[in-house]
Design a protein around this motif. Structure first.
Motif, short mmCIF file in Angstrom:
data_model
loop_
_atom_site.label_atom_id
_atom_site.label_comp_id
_atom_site.label_asym_id
_atom_site.label_seq_id
_atom_site.Cartn_x
_atom_site.Cartn_y
_atom_site.Cartn_z
N ALA A 1 0.83 -1.20 0.00
CA ALA A 1 0.00 0.00 0.00
C ALA A 1 0.87 1.25 0.00
O ALA A 1 1.71 1.43 0.88
N ARG A 2 0.71 2.07 -1.04
CA ARG A 2 1.44 3.34 -1.20
C ARG A 2 2.95 3.16 -1.31
O ARG A 2 3.71 4.11 -1.11
N ASP A 3 3.40 1.97 -1.64
CA ASP A 3 4.84 1.68 -1.73
C ASP A 3 5.22 1.48 -3.20
O ASP A 3 5.28 0.35 -3.70
N LEU A 4 5.43 2.59 -3.91
CA LEU A 4 5.84 2.56 -5.32
C LEU A 4 7.35 2.69 -5.42
O LEU A 4 7.95 3.55 -4.77
N ARG A 5 7.96 1.87 -6.27
CA ARG A 5 9.41 1.93 -6.46
C ARG A 5 9.72 1.90 -7.95
O ARG A 5 9.07 1.20 -8.72
N LEU A 6 10.72 2.68 -8.35
CA LEU A 6 11.21 2.64 -9.73
C LEU A 6 12.25 1.53 -9.84
O LEU A 6 13.22 1.51 -9.09
N GLU A 7 12.00 0.63 -10.76
CA GLU A 7 12.89 -0.52 -10.94
C GLU A 7 13.15 -0.76 -12.42
O GLU A 7 12.42 -0.26 -13.28
N GLU A 8 14.17 -1.54 -12.70
CA GLU A 8 14.40 -2.02 -14.06
C GLU A 8 14.03 -3.47 -14.14
O GLU A 8 14.23 -4.24 -13.20
N ARG A 9 13.45 -3.84 -15.27
CA ARG A 9 13.11 -5.25 -15.49
C ARG A 9 13.41 -5.62 -16.92
O ARG A 9 13.52 -4.76 -17.81
N ASP A 10 13.54 -6.93 -17.14
CA ASP A 10 13.75 -7.44 -18.51
C ASP A 10 12.44 -7.39 -19.27
O ASP A 10 11.37 -7.70 -18.73
#
Length: 379
Positions: free
Chosen positions: A14-23
């Motif tokens: 909840a309300r925990d957005l993260r910028l990540e890289e994925r394949d």
């Protein structure tokens, strides 16, 4: 050359957005790679963001949100002949099985095997569009003409909900329509009713500013402000629903002094029990109520008031076979269409702004006092 990695906004709680890289998945022969350019935030996205669930649908793995999207083709599979690099497309993000009786009958929106980007209903979850690039089947990418902007391309998705509701309402030209809820979907249902079935439209909401916006900007012909009451007993609730229905019937169109009266169809876009109850009392014998809003799954309804007057309760779930017609409508210069650009009330730029965009989407007004209707994230 097609990219193999993408940056994505990923919800971990909840309300925990993260910028990540994925394949990125491999580009199949029937697939295209799309650089996402704009995504509108939807009520279901907001439920997932705030609660890590949407009703009784629980998120079971990190999920990228977003499904109202448009972008630019950056690579095409070897068997794709209808699209090319550089094309602007609106994304239809539901991926049905395309083989069952429902799909073959044209009702793929209720396919039992549907995977819908940003929904946690299917597992593994189909990841949404709040990412730099996606790989998507080419047959679910709809080319936009040069006259339709990418932001309008993102609105094709909620407009499809409205057009599908209109299809299921099966109204004759010149009907009278009531819309409960002056949020994005309600405003679009009103606009489609005016443009496609040339209906007279009355829109109702508890927020006066929203219904005033609808009338002043050509989305509806008359406005009703629903009183803020919270009756407790079943009897009191039904009395309040009758009161709201009578308020609708006695409303006048503009300066003509023509009363609305009973309506031929009601689009219930709130999910609020009192609005569905009032819909039954406001709809004429033989009319239809389009159930669009997702509210409390268990509601008390005056069902005999519907049955004895043959008022049909009709479910509306997403859309099927609507994208090409919506795009054609947007490009048509139909004089009955309002300026849909006015629906986009707040814009955020860049993936780093996505948490702020979600915070804004939960508000009624922004810091300048402007209405919050559709919040758009532009990449």
């Amino acid at each position: 050359m097609a990219a193999t990695r993408t940056k994505a906004s990923v919800l971990h709680g909840a309300r925990d957005l993260r910028l990540e890289e994925r394949d990125l998945p491999a580009l199949g022969p029937e697939d295209v790679q799309v650089a996402i350019k704009t995504t509108g935030l939807c009520g279901s996205d907001l439920h997932y963001f705030n609660h890590y669930r949407n009703g009784d649908i629980l998120v079971r793995e990190p999920l990228t949100l977003g499904h109202e999207s448009a972008g630019v083709i950056t690579a095409v599979g070897s068997a794709v002949s209808t699209l090319q690099v550089g094309d602007h497309v609106a994304l239809e993000v539901g991926q049905p099985c395309e083989q069952c009786e429902l799909c073959l009958g044209g009702r793929y929106n209720i396919c039992r095997q549907m995977k819908f980007r940003s929904s946690a209903k299917a597992f593994p979850h189909a990841q949404g569009t709040l990412q730099e690039r996606i790989i998507h089947p080419s047959n679910w990418c709809h080319k936009l003409p040069s006259s339709v902007s990418l932001e309008l391309g993102a609105l094709v998705e909620p407009l499809s909900v409205a057009l599908h509701a209109s299809d299921r309402a099966r109204l004759s030209s010149g009907s009278t329509v009531l819309v409960f809820g002056a949020g994005t979907v309600g405003l679009l249902c009103a606009a489609i009713s005016k443009a496609v079935t040339q209906s007279k439209v009355v829109i109702a909401d508890i927020q006066e500013e929203r219904v005033r916006f609808a009338v002043e900007n050509g989305f509806a012909d008359a406005a009703v402000v629903v009183p803020m009451k919270r009756p407790e007993t079943v009897e009191a609730k039904l009395e309040f629903a009758k009161e709201v229905a009578e308020l609708v019937k006695s409303t006048e169109y503009g300066d003509s002094h023509e009363r609305v009266g009973e309506v031929d169809a009601t689009y219930e876009c709130t999910g609020v029990e009192a609005c569905l109850q009032a819909s039954i009392f406001a709809t004429a014998p033989g009319g239809r109520i389009m159930i669009i809003g997702m509210g409390n799954p268990v509601q008390t309804l005056p069902i005999s008031a519907a049955a004895l007057r043959e008022v049909d309760l009709v479910g509306v779930f997403r859309y099927a076979n609507t994208y090409p017609r919506v795009i054609e409508l947007l490009a048509s210069q139909n004089p009955r269409l309002p300026d849909f650009g006015k629906l986009i009330t707040q814009r955020f730029s860049g993936m780093e702004s996505i948490p702020s965009a979600f915070d804004m989407a939960a508000r009624v007004r922004d810091n300048e006092g402007n209405l919050v209707l559709k919040v758009m994230v532009n990449m």
